[in-house]
Enzyme design. Structure first.
Site, PDB file in Angstrom:
ATOM      1  N   LYS A 198       0.845  -1.191   0.000  1.00  0.00           N
ATOM      2  CA  LYS A 198       0.000   0.000   0.000  1.00  0.00           C
ATOM      3  C   LYS A 198       0.874   1.232   0.000  1.00  0.00           C
ATOM      4  O   LYS A 198       1.949   1.260   0.622  1.00  0.00           O
ATOM      5  CB  LYS A 198      -0.901   0.018   1.244  1.00  0.00           C
ATOM      6  CG  LYS A 198      -2.145   0.873   1.068  1.00  0.00           C
ATOM      7  CD  LYS A 198      -3.200   0.159   0.227  1.00  0.00           C
ATOM      8  CE  LYS A 198      -4.503   0.935   0.213  1.00  0.00           C
ATOM      9  NZ  LYS A 198      -5.570   0.175  -0.477  1.00  0.00           N
ATOM     10  N   GLY A 229     -20.332   6.772   4.157  1.00  0.00           N
ATOM     11  CA  GLY A 229     -19.485   7.039   3.009  1.00  0.00           C
ATOM     12  C   GLY A 229     -20.139   6.610   1.708  1.00  0.00           C
ATOM     13  O   GLY A 229     -20.507   5.445   1.551  1.00  0.00           O
ATOM     14  N   VAL A 230     -20.302   7.572   0.779  1.00  0.00           N
ATOM     15  CA  VAL A 230     -20.903   7.249  -0.523  1.00  0.00           C
ATOM     16  C   VAL A 230     -20.051   7.857  -1.642  1.00  0.00           C
ATOM     17  O   VAL A 230     -20.553   8.452  -2.588  1.00  0.00           O
ATOM     18  CB  VAL A 230     -22.365   7.728  -0.616  1.00  0.00           C
ATOM     19  CG1 VAL A 230     -23.270   6.860   0.227  1.00  0.00           C
ATOM     20  CG2 VAL A 230     -22.512   9.203  -0.205  1.00  0.00           C
ATOM     21  N   GLY A 231     -18.739   7.697  -1.508  1.00  0.00           N
ATOM     22  CA  GLY A 231     -17.812   8.191  -2.512  1.00  0.00           C
ATOM     23  C   GLY A 231     -17.717   7.255  -3.697  1.00  0.00           C
ATOM     24  O   GLY A 231     -18.715   6.716  -4.175  1.00  0.00           O
ATOM     25  N   VAL A 269     -16.657   4.044  -4.330  1.00  0.00           N
ATOM     26  CA  VAL A 269     -17.253   2.713  -4.199  1.00  0.00           C
ATOM     27  C   VAL A 269     -18.640   2.811  -3.565  1.00  0.00           C
ATOM     28  O   VAL A 269     -19.591   2.184  -4.027  1.00  0.00           O
ATOM     29  CB  VAL A 269     -16.349   1.784  -3.374  1.00  0.00           C
ATOM     30  CG1 VAL A 269     -17.014   0.428  -3.153  1.00  0.00           C
ATOM     31  CG2 VAL A 269     -15.003   1.600  -4.069  1.00  0.00           C
TER      32      VAL A 269
END
Length: 359
Positions: free
Chosen positions: A80, A179-181, A183
């Protein structure tokens, strides 16, 4: 505490810090394991409070990628990259070209792709300095943005968990989404199309309202998402959202989302199990994106075109692996997080031993 004493170190093969004065790049690339193949994992850009915080995040995410790639049955290890900086104000082409040079310096031991705060458009600039970038477009092996494939894998796994825990399909099931970014937005669309009712939050108001407008979701402030009346809690933002403070507030019977490292620690996994909540181990559920990236890496290495059928077959295999984890956890009366970790570590150890014997 030194790097080697950190609880997040856990046998990393390499931890690399890169700095480029002209572009302002400050970057950490962690390579957890190359036992199964070159390390692969996305690049995250975030305004970390300190270099130590960035390093620890890279370590946790890198190890999670080793586990994710093993559970997805990919010939890849785990790594990462994290870039210290605010993705809203500090991105430049020069910054990502410098990041590409950092990736290239590892000589193929690490392949990068997008993650939080980084888009395929950003990585086009990194690609100028290294070929070890996946998730782009414009060449025969290209797989494009992996976010939709990640969302598809999460959707399939979430639906499976709902059927297991609630004995029903998604119609009229309420899902609280943190979270609705990239993905999360795709996942929200899929859940809404399947008849689920959504309660959503996000730190980006523009994205939040756009998703609500097209899905009919109810918006709540970020801190209120843990108190939502919902059968499913779907963490799709940063890690560590399930912890000693937030877990008692959840009403959900299922935790299944796209975020990495959702559980703050092993004790939280035990607490989730004790509460009778069915937890879908994050690195099993969200493996679709790295499968898509692996398909591109495979095509690039072989000089072939990208094969969507190969990706679909791996997604099917991933769903069966999730079923194996759920079945074993139920039969052995153990947390799903413990079972998944055991399977992943076993697969990595077997690959490492085979690599040693072949050397």
């Amino acid at each position: 505490m030194t790097l080697f004493d950190s609880p997040d170190f856990e046998g990393h093969e390499g931890v690399h810090a890169f700095f480029d004065e002209r572009s302002g790049l400050k970057c950490v690339i962690a390579v957890h394991s190359t036992a199964r193949g070159p390390a692969a994992g996305g690049c995250r850009m975030w305004p970390y409070a300190s270099a130590e915080a960035a390093q620890n995040d890279a370590l946790r995410l890198s190890r999670a990628m080793s586990f994710k790639n093993a559970m997805a049955d990919l010939d890849l290890g785990g790594g990462k990259a994290v870039i210290l900086g605010d993705s809203r104000t500090e991105k430049t082409p020069a910054l990502f070209e410098a990041f590409g040079r950092a990736v290239e310096a590892l000589g193929g031991r690490y392949w990068t792709a997008e993650d939080v705060g980084v888009s395929p458009a950003d990585l086009v600039h990194a690609r100028k300095a290294t070929r070890h970038v996946a998730g782009l477009e414009g060449h025969p092996a290209a797989s494009g943005d992996p976010s939709p494939v990640t969302a598809e894998g999460v959707f399939r796994g979430l639906r499976l968990c709902v059927r297991r825990a609630l004995g029903r399909d998604l119609d009229n099931v309420t899902v609280a989404m943190q979270g609705v970014g990239h993905v999360g937005g795709h996942l929200a669309d899929k859940l809404a199309a399947a008849g689920a009712r959504l309660v959503i939050t996000d730190v980006n108001p523009e994205v939040l309202h756009a998703v609500a407008a097209r899905t009919g979701a109810r918006i709540v402030p970020p801190a209120a998402i843990f108190d939502a009346e919902a059968e499913v809690f779907a963490p799709c933002a940063l890690g560590g959202s399930i912890n000693a403070d937030t877990l008692p507030r959840l009403r959900a019977r299922v935790i299944a989302g796209a975020a990495n490292n959702q559980l703050a620690d092993a004790a939280t996994g035990q607490a989730v199990f004790a509460r009778g909540i069915l937890y879908a181990p994050d690195y099993v559920l969200n493996g679709g994106g790295i499968i898509n990236v692996a398909g591109e890496i495979r095509a690039l290495e072989c000089g072939e075109a990208f094969d969507p059928a190969w990706v679909e077959a791996k997604l099917d295999r991933l769903a069966r692996t999730l079923e194996e984890v759920l079945d074993r956890a139920k039969a052995e009366h153990r947390p799903t997080s413990d079972v998944a970790n055991e399977i992943a570590r076993s697969r990595i150890s077997l690959a490492a031993e085979a690599k040693r014997q072949a050397a």
